[in-house]
Design a protein around this motif. Structure first.
Motif, PDB file in Angstrom:
ATOM      1  N   SER A 178      59.587  50.984  54.799  1.00 49.13           N
ATOM      2  CA  SER A 178      59.227  52.404  54.670  1.00 49.13           C
ATOM      3  C   SER A 178      57.759  52.549  54.294  1.00 49.13           C
ATOM      4  CB  SER A 178      60.106  53.074  53.614  1.00 49.13           C
ATOM      5  OG  SER A 178      61.468  52.978  53.952  1.00 49.13           O
ATOM      6  N   LEU A 179      57.294  51.726  53.361  1.00 46.57           N
ATOM      7  CA  LEU A 179      55.894  51.776  52.951  1.00 46.57           C
ATOM      8  C   LEU A 179      54.977  51.336  54.085  1.00 46.57           C
ATOM      9  CD1 LEU A 179      56.280  50.288  49.355  1.00 46.57           C
ATOM     10  CD2 LEU A 179      55.776  52.670  49.942  1.00 46.57           C
ATOM     11  N   LEU A 180      55.362  50.276  54.793  1.00 50.25           N
ATOM     12  CA  LEU A 180      54.541  49.797  55.903  1.00 50.25           C
ATOM     13  C   LEU A 180      54.523  50.801  57.051  1.00 50.25           C
ATOM     14  CD1 LEU A 180      55.534  46.012  55.918  1.00 50.25           C
ATOM     15  CD2 LEU A 180      53.429  47.042  55.067  1.00 50.25           C
ATOM     16  N   TYR A 181      55.629  51.511  57.233  1.00 49.10           N
ATOM     17  CA  TYR A 181      55.656  52.588  58.225  1.00 49.10           C
ATOM     18  C   TYR A 181      54.652  53.672  57.844  1.00 49.10           C
ATOM     19  CZ  TYR A 181      57.459  56.649  60.789  1.00 49.10           C
ATOM     20  OH  TYR A 181      57.583  57.765  61.583  1.00 49.10           O
ATOM     21  N   HIS A 182      54.624  54.012  56.554  1.00 49.80           N
ATOM     22  CA  HIS A 182      53.675  55.019  56.075  1.00 49.80           C
ATOM     23  C   HIS A 182      52.231  54.571  56.321  1.00 49.80           C
ATOM     24  CE1 HIS A 182      51.622  57.854  53.465  1.00 49.80           C
ATOM     25  NE2 HIS A 182      51.146  56.853  52.751  1.00 49.80           N
ATOM     26  N   PHE A 183      51.962  53.292  56.126  1.00 46.84           N
ATOM     27  CA  PHE A 183      50.601  52.784  56.308  1.00 46.84           C
ATOM     28  C   PHE A 183      50.258  52.538  57.780  1.00 46.84           C
ATOM     29  CE2 PHE A 183      51.138  51.286  51.805  1.00 46.84           C
ATOM     30  CZ  PHE A 183      50.148  52.098  51.269  1.00 46.84           C
ATOM     31  N   GLY A 184      51.222  52.744  58.670  1.00 43.33           N
ATOM     32  CA  GLY A 184      50.948  52.635  60.100  1.00 43.33           C
ATOM     33  C   GLY A 184      51.159  51.266  60.694  1.00 43.33           C
ATOM     34  N   PHE A 185      51.750  50.336  59.948  1.00 37.09           N
ATOM     35  CA  PHE A 185      51.961  48.980  60.456  1.00 37.09           C
ATOM     36  C   PHE A 185      53.264  48.846  61.233  1.00 37.09           C
ATOM     37  CE2 PHE A 185      49.001  48.269  56.946  1.00 37.09           C
ATOM     38  CZ  PHE A 185      48.054  47.456  57.568  1.00 37.09           C
ATOM     39  N   ILE A 186      54.172  49.796  61.080  1.00 38.76           N
ATOM     40  CA  ILE A 186      55.438  49.758  61.813  1.00 38.76           C
ATOM     41  C   ILE A 186      55.571  51.049  62.609  1.00 38.76           C
ATOM     42  CG2 ILE A 186      57.950  49.678  61.638  1.00 38.76           C
ATOM     43  CD1 ILE A 186      57.708  48.037  59.168  1.00 38.76           C
ATOM     44  N   PRO A 187      55.296  51.023  63.891  1.00 44.52           N
ATOM     45  CA  PRO A 187      55.493  52.227  64.713  1.00 44.52           C
ATOM     46  C   PRO A 187      56.972  52.426  64.989  1.00 44.52           C
ATOM     47  CG  PRO A 187      54.786  50.393  66.080  1.00 44.52           C
ATOM     48  CD  PRO A 187      54.775  49.888  64.663  1.00 44.52           C
ATOM     49  N   GLY A 188      57.316  53.573  65.564  1.00 45.67           N
ATOM     50  CA  GLY A 188      58.710  53.861  65.888  1.00 45.67           C
ATOM     51  C   GLY A 188      59.154  53.101  67.110  1.00 45.67           C
ATOM     52  N   ILE A 189      59.293  51.790  66.974  1.00 45.59           N
ATOM     53  CA  ILE A 189      59.668  50.932  68.100  1.00 45.59           C
ATOM     54  C   ILE A 189      61.072  50.405  67.881  1.00 45.59           C
ATOM     55  CG2 ILE A 189      57.291  50.252  68.589  1.00 45.59           C
ATOM     56  CD1 ILE A 189      57.872  47.644  67.095  1.00 45.59           C
ATOM     57  N   VAL A 190      61.625  49.804  68.922  1.00 48.80           N
ATOM     58  CA  VAL A 190      62.953  49.226  68.827  1.00 48.80           C
ATOM     59  C   VAL A 190      62.824  47.807  68.295  1.00 48.80           C
ATOM     60  CG1 VAL A 190      64.987  48.520  70.097  1.00 48.80           C
ATOM     61  CG2 VAL A 190      63.840  50.654  70.689  1.00 48.80           C
ATOM     62  N   LEU A 191      63.515  47.527  67.208  1.00 49.61           N
ATOM     63  CA  LEU A 191      63.508  46.209  66.598  1.00 49.61           C
ATOM     64  C   LEU A 191      64.646  45.373  67.171  1.00 49.61           C
ATOM     65  CD1 LEU A 191      62.690  46.990  62.881  1.00 49.61           C
ATOM     66  CD2 LEU A 191      61.168  46.279  64.695  1.00 49.61           C
ATOM     67  N   PRO A 192      64.772  44.103  66.768  1.00 48.35           N
ATOM     68  CA  PRO A 192      65.888  43.282  67.261  1.00 48.35           C
ATOM     69  C   PRO A 192      67.265  43.891  67.002  1.00 48.35           C
ATOM     70  CG  PRO A 192      64.242  41.892  66.219  1.00 48.35           C
ATOM     71  CD  PRO A 192      63.794  43.303  66.004  1.00 48.35           C
ATOM     72  N   THR A 193      67.373  44.806  66.034  1.00 51.62           N
ATOM     73  CA  THR A 193      68.661  45.475  65.799  1.00 51.62           C
ATOM     74  C   THR A 193      68.917  46.577  66.823  1.00 51.62           C
ATOM     75  OG1 THR A 193      67.605  47.027  64.281  1.00 51.62           O
ATOM     76  CG2 THR A 193      68.563  45.045  63.314  1.00 51.62           C
ATOM     77  N   TYR A 194      67.974  46.818  67.713  1.00 52.84           N
ATOM     78  CA  TYR A 194      68.082  47.863  68.729  1.00 52.84           C
ATOM     79  C   TYR A 194      68.161  49.260  68.121  1.00 52.84           C
ATOM     80  CZ  TYR A 194      68.884  43.947  71.846  1.00 52.84           C
ATOM     81  OH  TYR A 194      68.735  42.765  72.530  1.00 52.84           O
ATOM     82  N   MET A 195      67.556  49.424  66.980  1.00 52.86           N
ATOM     83  CA  MET A 195      67.479  50.736  66.352  1.00 52.86           C
ATOM     84  C   MET A 195      66.026  51.018  66.032  1.00 52.86           C
ATOM     85  SD  MET A 195      68.659  53.523  65.343  1.00 52.86           S
ATOM     86  CE  MET A 195      70.326  53.119  65.845  1.00 52.86           C
ATOM     87  N   SER A 196      65.495  52.100  66.565  1.00 52.18           N
ATOM     88  CA  SER A 196      64.094  52.394  66.345  1.00 52.18           C
ATOM     89  C   SER A 196      63.880  52.885  64.924  1.00 52.18           C
ATOM     90  CB  SER A 196      63.617  53.436  67.367  1.00 52.18           C
ATOM     91  OG  SER A 196      63.629  54.702  66.860  1.00 52.18           O
ATOM     92  N   LEU A 197      62.767  52.454  64.331  1.00 56.51           N
ATOM     93  CA  LEU A 197      62.420  52.852  62.975  1.00 56.51           C
ATOM     94  C   LEU A 197      61.472  54.036  63.052  1.00 56.51           C
ATOM     95  CD1 LEU A 197      61.864  49.351  61.361  1.00 56.51           C
ATOM     96  CD2 LEU A 197      63.828  50.844  61.128  1.00 56.51           C
ATOM     97  N   ARG A 198      61.934  55.182  62.671  1.00 57.02           N
ATOM     98  CA  ARG A 198      61.107  56.372  62.687  1.00 57.02           C
ATOM     99  C   ARG A 198      61.482  57.269  61.511  1.00 57.02           C
ATOM    100  NH1 ARG A 198      64.742  56.904  66.925  1.00 57.02           N
ATOM    101  NH2 ARG A 198      66.187  58.656  66.794  1.00 57.02           N
ATOM    102  N   GLU A 199      60.523  58.041  61.080  1.00 51.47           N
ATOM    103  CA  GLU A 199      60.716  58.964  59.957  1.00 51.47           C
ATOM    104  C   GLU A 199      61.228  58.235  58.715  1.00 51.47           C
ATOM    105  OE1 GLU A 199      63.241  62.046  61.425  1.00 51.47           O
ATOM    106  OE2 GLU A 199      61.646  62.979  62.589  1.00 51.47           O
ATOM    107  N   LEU A 200      60.624  57.076  58.438  1.00 49.48           N
ATOM    108  CA  LEU A 200      60.995  56.323  57.245  1.00 49.48           C
ATOM    109  C   LEU A 200      60.285  56.847  56.003  1.00 49.48           C
ATOM    110  CD1 LEU A 200      60.851  52.686  58.669  1.00 49.48           C
ATOM    111  CD2 LEU A 200      62.799  54.212  58.571  1.00 49.48           C
ATOM    112  N   PHE A 201      59.150  57.480  56.218  1.00 46.52           N
ATOM    113  CA  PHE A 201      58.354  58.027  55.116  1.00 46.52           C
ATOM    114  C   PHE A 201      57.829  59.376  55.595  1.00 46.52           C
ATOM    115  CE2 PHE A 201      55.156  58.666  52.014  1.00 46.52           C
ATOM    116  CZ  PHE A 201      55.353  57.775  50.969  1.00 46.52           C
ATOM    117  N   VAL A 202      58.422  60.454  55.082  1.00 46.42           N
ATOM    118  CA  VAL A 202      58.125  61.787  55.604  1.00 46.42           C
ATOM    119  C   VAL A 202      57.777  62.717  54.449  1.00 46.42           C
ATOM    120  CG1 VAL A 202      59.016  63.738  56.940  1.00 46.42           C
ATOM    121  CG2 VAL A 202      59.763  61.414  57.482  1.00 46.42           C
ATOM    122  N   GLY A 203      56.724  63.504  54.650  1.00 43.32           N
ATOM    123  CA  GLY A 203      56.369  64.504  53.649  1.00 43.32           C
ATOM    124  C   GLY A 203      56.030  63.915  52.301  1.00 43.32           C
TER     125      GLY A 203
END
Length: 708
Positions: free
Chosen positions: A146-171
């Motif tokens: 979640s923190l790395l998503y906020h810092f821009g290191f994890i875009p909303g891409i599909v990971l090996p779990t086949y679930m895209s990571l998006r909106e992990l850190f909002v507002g």
């Protein structure tokens, strides 16, 4: 030879139990990475995996060891009765499809709880304690991504779990994969206390150090959710653990908490500053440094534990009270001054009864109580709130949950459901407390620590939608099952009087057959859900013919889903409007009636059926259904707009035929729709917005009357 064979069989049994238990635990951890299993599409896939593992368990039990399952404890009986209540409620539920889904959820988690309980009873404590550690590791990973998503290191891409990571850190808040920051905070809090219980149990210094390091990171994740509910329940959970744990563990837990909170408090201002200034390297260095300081200081204190344990209870009590007073002072300073960091202070300052979130929750609770009182004994069945709240809401709002597990349970299960959950929680505590003296000291710490985790999980359910997410159910019932595995063994050996003296025994063969049957049934439903999703996509893109085909398959495999029948009816209506072929209208009306019968209280279903009747010329029936639809959602202006448009279209029909008197009659009835809207809007606790559409239609009707 006979004894050797018995020992070999027992060794094989334990080996298999361990692997099945770890399979369930892996499923529990993985569930958090799939949007918390909030949506049916992900949730049903995990149900399938769970029933596969359960089927293997029952197969081994029946065909290899001929063992039977025994319902013995109050927790088991309460959970079973709650599950049966959801089954019994299906025929007269507010929405039969949603009621079926909730029953399947409770049945799945009941079997999950029972199998975890059975498999964990044969697993040694030294192995089971690692569940607490790896739960903390998984929570730490969720915090960091979640923190790395906020810092821009994890875009909303599909990971090996086949679930895209998006909106992990909002507002400015950690949401993680849980859709809501408050649920993330509750999940992290359970993991945090679990890691500390592991710390209390672990004898090796290196693993204690790792556990303390990890606990600080998870604690930081809790704070960065800025969840006011978690801030409220967290100290009560800590006090609960300090009450039930043995004295030695009380002191160790207290000191670990004290050091962690002090270090985080000292560093938090800079951590928040670097977090929102997007200074990733500096933030992580300070965050990890705080974790190292915490682990190091607590471990140094452990080396002088004899001196610390020698201090009197009065000293620790006074010290704890002093810390509590300091905490209250800090809270007040944060609320009424600029003492605390900006984001944290803003969340604390918003804690009042005029805050929109607080007012909203109180409104939800009041409306849930009103819904429940209309069917107080056994409630409206699973999913009842989602269908009914539009007709009871005191102000305009949109939410699929009451934000309170117990209020929602009152809607779905009435007083019977509330009684069963209270019984479940009572037995969970009472049976654990009753056997604590029969356990080895470390085992007692283990079960009491898990009881504290579950206290956090169930207590936070008062404030948010946690139990609407499958991942939350998974973790709560997994650790409840692990706890039950220890407690049940002692209860079975205990001959003293108890509330439920007789156990119910059933063959594992029946468990295997039920597992296979449910596996097939849920797999078909999951296929129907996927077909419906494809149909929805095609319909949005204008491919009505293929969308109708997919919706037909969805209705075939998920026949009680009213939303699928409604969507299929809308697709058939579109085909009728495009081709003029009357068979499509007949099929559309048939599917609309199916949706209505399955969910007669949903305003969208009633409104669509009303539209079809008006379009085919059955004006009396259609307008009556429009009126019913408005009564199902009296604070939604669009309902009045559509009802007034229906009056206008009927009036236009008669005017084209030269029947001016009839046309005027329907125009006048259409104008009166506004009076009903105003009367209902006056009862709202806040202004009803979005009235432009209905106002425009009413004005158009008035203009037509002037021309007449």
């Amino acid at each position: 030879m006979k004894n050797r064979g018995h020992r070999t069989q027992k060794r094989i049994k334990i080996f298999r139990d361990v692997h099945l238990l770890w399979a369930f635990f892996l499923l529990t951890l993985l569930s958090a990475y799939y949007r918390g299993l909030y949506f049916d599409f992900e949730r049903f896939r995990f149900y399938i995996a769970l029933w596969v593992i359960a089927g293997i368990f029952f197969f081994i039990r029946f065909f290899a060891f001929q063992e039977k399952m025994i319902l013995k404890t109050g927790v088991e009986w309460s959970f079973l009765c709650l599950t049966l209540l959801y089954l019994v409620n299906i025929p007269w539920s507010a929405d039969k499809g949603l009621a079926l889904r909730e029953f399947l959820a409770y049945l799945t988690f009941f079997v999950f709880f029972m199998v975890v309980e059975q498999t964990s009873s044969s697993v040694a404590l030294e192995k089971k304690k690692w569940f607490l550690f790896f739960f903390g590791v998984s929570a730490g990973v969720l915090v960091f991504i979640s923190l790395l998503y906020h810092f821009g290191f994890i875009p909303g891409i599909v990971l090996p779990t086949y679930m895209s990571l998006r909106e992990l850190f909002v507002g400015g808040r950690i949401f993680s994969n849980f859709q809501y920051p408050n649920t993330a905070a509750a999940y992290f809090s359970m993991a945090y206390f679990g890691v500390l219980v592991f710390f209390l149990l672990e004898e090796k210094a290196v693993w204690r150090f790792v556990a303390l390091f990890l606990s600080f990171l998870v604690l930081g994740g809790i704070v960065f959710t800025y969840s006011r509910g978690a801030f409220l329940i967290f100290p009560f959970t800590l006090l609960f653990l300090l009450w039930i744990l043995p004295r030695r563990e009380k002191i160790r837990l207290f000191l670990a908490e004290f050091v962690s909170i002090i270090v985080l408090f000292v560093l938090f201002s800079r951590l928040e500053k670097y977090l929102f200034a997007m200074r990733c390297g500096t933030f992580l260095a300070l965050f990890l440094g705080g974790a190292l300081i915490t682990a190091g200081v607590v471990e140094l204190m452990n080396k002088r534990e004899e001196k610390l344990f020698g201090l009197s209870n009065r000293f620790y009590l006074l010290f704890g009270v002093a810390l509590g007073v300091v905490g209250i002072i800090v809270f007040l300073l944060g609320k009424y001054s600029s003492f605390l960091p900006q984001q944290l202070a803003r969340r604390i300052q918003s804690i009042n009864f005029s805050d929109p979130n607080v007012v909203g929750r109180l409104t939800f609770y009041k409306d849930a109580f009103r819904i429940g009182l209309d069917r107080p004994l056994n409630g409206w069945g699973g999913g009842g709130w989602k269908v009914l709240y539009f007709g009871y809401q005191s102000a305009p709002y949109f939410t699929e949950s009451t934000h309170n597990f117990y209020a929602q349970l009152f809607v779905e299960g009435g007083f019977v459901g509330i009684f069963l959950v209270i019984a479940l929680l009572f037995f969970l505590f009472w049976e654990t407390w009753k056997v604590r003296d029969k356990l080895m000291p470390r085992e007692a710490v283990f079960v009491l620590g898990i009881l504290g985790m579950l206290f956090m999980g169930f207590a936070h359910g008062i404030l948010d939608i946690n139990f609407s997410l499958g991942a939350y159910h998974f973790v709560v019932w997994f650790f409840a099952g692990v706890l039950g595995g220890v407690v049940k063994d002692k209860i079975v050996q205990d001959d003293s009087p108890r509330f439920l003296p007789r156990g119910f025994i059933f063959s594992s063969g029946w468990g295997f057959l039920v597992s296979v049957g449910l596996l097939i049934f849920i797999s078909l439903m999951a296929f129907g859900i996927e077909q419906g999703m494809v149909g929805e996509y095609l319909l949005k893109n204008g491919d009505v013919v293929n969308a109708a085909g997919f919706y037909r398959d969805a209705a075939r495999f998920d026949p009680l889903n009213a939303e699928v029948h409604l969507a299929l009816s809308q697709a058939f209506r579109n085909l009728f409007l495009a081709t003029g072929d009357s068979q499509w209208r007949v099929m559309s009306e048939r599917e609309a009636w199916k949706a209505y019968r399955l969910s007669p209280f949903k305003h969208t279903h009633v409104e669509h059926l009303a539209l079809l009747h008006v379009e085919k010329g059955d004006f009396a029936k259609g307008l009556a259904l429009f009126q019913e639809a408005v009564s199902r959602a009296p604070l939604i202006p669009a309902m009045y707009e559509h009802w007034a448009l229906a009056y206008k279209s009927v009036g236009d029909f008669y005017r084209e035929r030269g029947e001016e008197g009839k046309a005027r009659e329907f125009y006048e009835q259409g104008v009166k729709v506004w009076d009903l809207f105003v009367a209902n809007a006056r009862r709202s606790l806040k202004p009803v917005e979005g009235t432009e559409g209905v106002e425009a239609v009413i004005q158009e009707l008035k203009d037509l009357l002037k021309k007449e």
